[in-house]
Structure formats: structure tokens, C-alpha cells
Design an enzyme around this catalytic site. Structure first.
Site, PDB file in Angstrom:
ATOM      1  N   HIS A 115     -10.077   5.295  -1.574  1.00  0.00           N
ATOM      2  CA  HIS A 115     -10.632   4.029  -1.401  1.00  0.00           C
ATOM      3  C   HIS A 115      -9.573   2.834  -1.392  1.00  0.00           C
ATOM      4  O   HIS A 115      -8.433   2.774  -2.213  1.00  0.00           O
ATOM      5  CB  HIS A 115     -11.451   3.365  -2.732  1.00  0.00           C
ATOM      6  N   VAL A 116      -9.341   2.174  -0.172  1.00  0.00           N
ATOM      7  CA  VAL A 116      -7.991   1.373   0.105  1.00  0.00           C
ATOM      8  C   VAL A 116      -7.987   0.584  -1.245  1.00  0.00           C
ATOM      9  O   VAL A 116      -8.757  -0.096  -1.639  1.00  0.00           O
ATOM     10  CB  VAL A 116      -8.389   0.670   1.118  1.00  0.00           C
ATOM     11  N   HIS A 117      -6.749   0.638  -1.519  1.00  0.00           N
ATOM     12  CA  HIS A 117      -6.306  -0.505  -2.877  1.00  0.00           C
ATOM     13  C   HIS A 117      -4.812  -1.087  -2.444  1.00  0.00           C
ATOM     14  O   HIS A 117      -3.831  -0.309  -2.106  1.00  0.00           O
ATOM     15  CB  HIS A 117      -6.280   0.266  -4.033  1.00  0.00           C
ATOM     16  N   LEU A 118      -4.742  -2.351  -2.715  1.00  0.00           N
ATOM     17  CA  LEU A 118      -3.559  -3.161  -2.640  1.00  0.00           C
ATOM     18  C   LEU A 118      -2.876  -3.013  -3.967  1.00  0.00           C
ATOM     19  O   LEU A 118      -3.689  -3.484  -5.161  1.00  0.00           O
ATOM     20  CB  LEU A 118      -3.889  -4.500  -2.143  1.00  0.00           C
ATOM     21  N   TYR A 158       0.980  -1.151   0.050  1.00  0.00           N
ATOM     22  CA  TYR A 158      -0.003  -0.013  -0.067  1.00  0.00           C
ATOM     23  C   TYR A 158       1.006   1.182  -0.108  1.00  0.00           C
ATOM     24  O   TYR A 158       1.942   1.255   0.724  1.00  0.00           O
ATOM     25  CB  TYR A 158      -0.852  -0.024   1.162  1.00  0.00           C
TER      26      TYR A 158
END
Length: 293
Positions: free
Chosen positions: A209-212, A201
DNA sequence: GTTCTAGAAC
DNA sequence: GTTCTAGAAC
């Protein structure tokens, strides 16, 4: 120019428009229909920045307003972005933000592009677009990065709206493990040769918006153009998925060091041999030498 | 996040 | 003169 709207999550009243660079005081009033005496008539002061896509929130009242799970505190100011929830008082009266393209309201004209909101919400739009989806299950969706910084560069996103690392809590550990597992599977299935990958991350992502990130370590891509791009994947600005999960298990939160943004200004250093390069073109030429062999 | 471009660096 | 970076985008 986008317009900014404060939306009552419980639909207690119609969205309130926040004008660009105007201050708007919100509290106990007919506008919000809040009658709770604990809520000040001037509970928070809001100031929208429609260009940059956020709203500054200052708590004026004595009782706590909070953003996601974090209390703002009297006199303090925080940045409120789409995808986050603002609770006006004591975890009550939830509000969300919307930036809308004014051209989509009212009569439509031919050839006009559909408004998708502020650029920082781009991932939320892309993840919902079936033509962008590479994989999906009940918990997550995978899309290709629109501007890949390597030969393989995917993003794993949860369907649940989690704005950033700051909003993560212990209850998300299982979700993050699943995201990593899906990322690992992308690497195994899609990558033909044995390229090295990293899963992690960004400390301070630009996109909401959380993104890997699941990215191959060749960094062979025309979209990799500047120092910020390079350092965001090759310094501690890039936090391994395993480290994020470990931190969440241990502390129940993910802490990002102050000044992580400064890491983006570090000199250009090869991620393989650590040799320093003076310019991006030279760095890009140098990393090619590690591709062979 | 990207695009654009002024002016620094070479 | 050309390449390259880095900050603004009202």
C-alpha cells in the site's frame, strides 16, 4: 501458518485455496467458469509462498495475463501480492489475493489473536484502525509509523488501494499532490520546533500500500537500529515526493532504478556532514552532535 | 516490516 | 569476551 486464497473480484466462484509451495494451474475450466476460447486451459501457473506472503505467477497461455496494468507475457514470471489485481486474460477476469489466519476459521478458541493476514499487509490494517489515525479526509489517512525512525515519523496513505509506486499512473498526480500537501500540514501543525523534515517514498518498500513518509531529520529514535534503516532514509533509496510527482507528470509512470536495493548496503554516512562511520552505535552517537546548535 | 541469533569483527 | 552485523524465518 497462513492460508492463501485466490479471490474472484466479480465473485464468479468461491475463493480458491492455494497450498503452500504447491503449483496450481488456472485457466478455462469449470473451476473458474471461464469459457472464453482465447483463454488457455493452462493460462497461468500459480505457486503460493504462505511464509513470505506472495504468489509467483507464470503465464503459460499465448494471450496476455496482466498484473495491475502490466502484461506478464508468455513464459514470464511475476510476483503477485495482496492488494494487486491479476487479470487472467485481456484485462478480464480480475483476481485478488488473501492471506488468512487459519485459526480464525471454524470454531474459535479463547485467547486466540485475530488473524490480520501477512505482515506485509500491516499498513492496510493500521490505516483502518481509528486509534491509529492522526488525520483523515476524503482522500487520505495519516498514521504514526509503528516503529518511528525519528522523533516525528508519519505515513500518509490513500484510501484507494494502490499497492506500490509501480501501480501509479498520470491520473494519480492529483492524489500524490494532496498527500504531499497533507504531509506538509502535519509538519507545520505538529512540530513545535523548527526541525528539518523530508517527505518521500522508499524505492522498494516492504509494506504493501503506497505510503508517503514524513520524517524529521534528527533520526533520534531507538527504532533506528541497522544499516538498512539508515540507508533507506538517507540514500537515493528515499525518493522525494516532489521527484515522484515530477516523474509521474513527465512519464506517466514512476521508474525505480534497477539495483536500488543495493543502496541499502552502502557504508554508513552522516546525512549532515557526509562523514563515514563504521558502526551503527558510532553513527548514532555522531548524529547527536548535529542535534544541538 | 521485525525478531532472533550465529558468527564475524573487534 | 563482548559488540555488532546480517541473513533466515519452511
Amino acid at each position: 501458518m497462513l492460508t492463501c486464497w485466490l479471490v474472484s473480484e466479480e465473485e464468479i466462484h468461491h475463493p480458491i485455496q492455494l497450498l503452500h509451495h504447491h503449483t496450481h494451474t488456472l485457466g478455462r475450466s469449470p473451476e473458474t467458469k471461464i469459457k472464453d476460447q482465447k483463454c488457455s486451459r493452462q493460462q497461468v501457473e500459480l505457486r503460493a509462498d504462505c511464509k513470505r506472503g506472495f504468489v509467483s505467477v507464470k503465464q503459460l497461455g499465448s494471450n496476455p495475463s496482466s498484473l495491475d496494468d502490466v502484461v506478464v507475457g508468455k513464459g514470464n514470471q511475476v510476483t503477485f501480492k495482496p492488494g494487486q489485481k491479476l487479470y487472467l486474460l485481456n484485462r478480464l477476469y480480475p483476481y485478488t489475493l488473501q492471506f488468512r489466519d487459519e485459526s480464525t476459521s471454524g470454531s474459535s478458541l479463547l485467547g486466540r489473536k485475530e488473524g490480520t493476514g501477512h505482515w506485509s499487509q500491516g499498513l492496510r490494517v493500521s490505516m483502518q484502525d481509528p486509534s491509529m489515525q492522526v488525520y483523515k479526509d476524503e482522500k487520505v489517512v495519516v498514521i504514526k509509523d509503528k516503529y518511528p525512525k525519528a522523533r516525528y515519523h508519519w505515513l500518509v496513505l490513500p484510501w484507494d488501494s494502490i499497492s506500490s509506486l509501480k501501480a501509479l499512473r498520470s491520473e494519480h498526480v492529483e492524489l500524490l499532490r494532496h498527500m504531499e500537501q497533507v504531509g506538509d500540514r502535519m509538519v507545520q501543525q505538529q512540530s513545535p520546533n523548527r526541525l528539518h523534515f523530508r517527505l518521500g517514498y522508499h524505492a522498494i518498500p516492504s509494506m504493501s500500500h503506497v505510503h508517503l513518509h514524513v520524517i524529521s531529520q534528527d533520526f533520534d529514535s531507538p527504532c533506528l537500529k541497522n544499516k538498512k534503516h539508515w540507508n533507506s532514509f538517507t540514500t537515493d533509496y528515499f525518493i522525494n515526493s516532489q521527484d515522484v510527482i515530477a516523474m509521474l507528470e513527465r512519464d506517466g509512470r514512476v521508474s525505480v532504478k534497477d539495483g536500488a536495493g543495493e543502496l541499502l548496503k552502502l557504508p554508513l554516512r552522516c546525512h549532515v556532514c557526509r562523514e563515514e562511520q563504521t558502526t551503527m552505535p558510532k553513527l548514532k552517537e555522531h548524529i547527536r552532535t548535529h542535534l544541538l546548535s
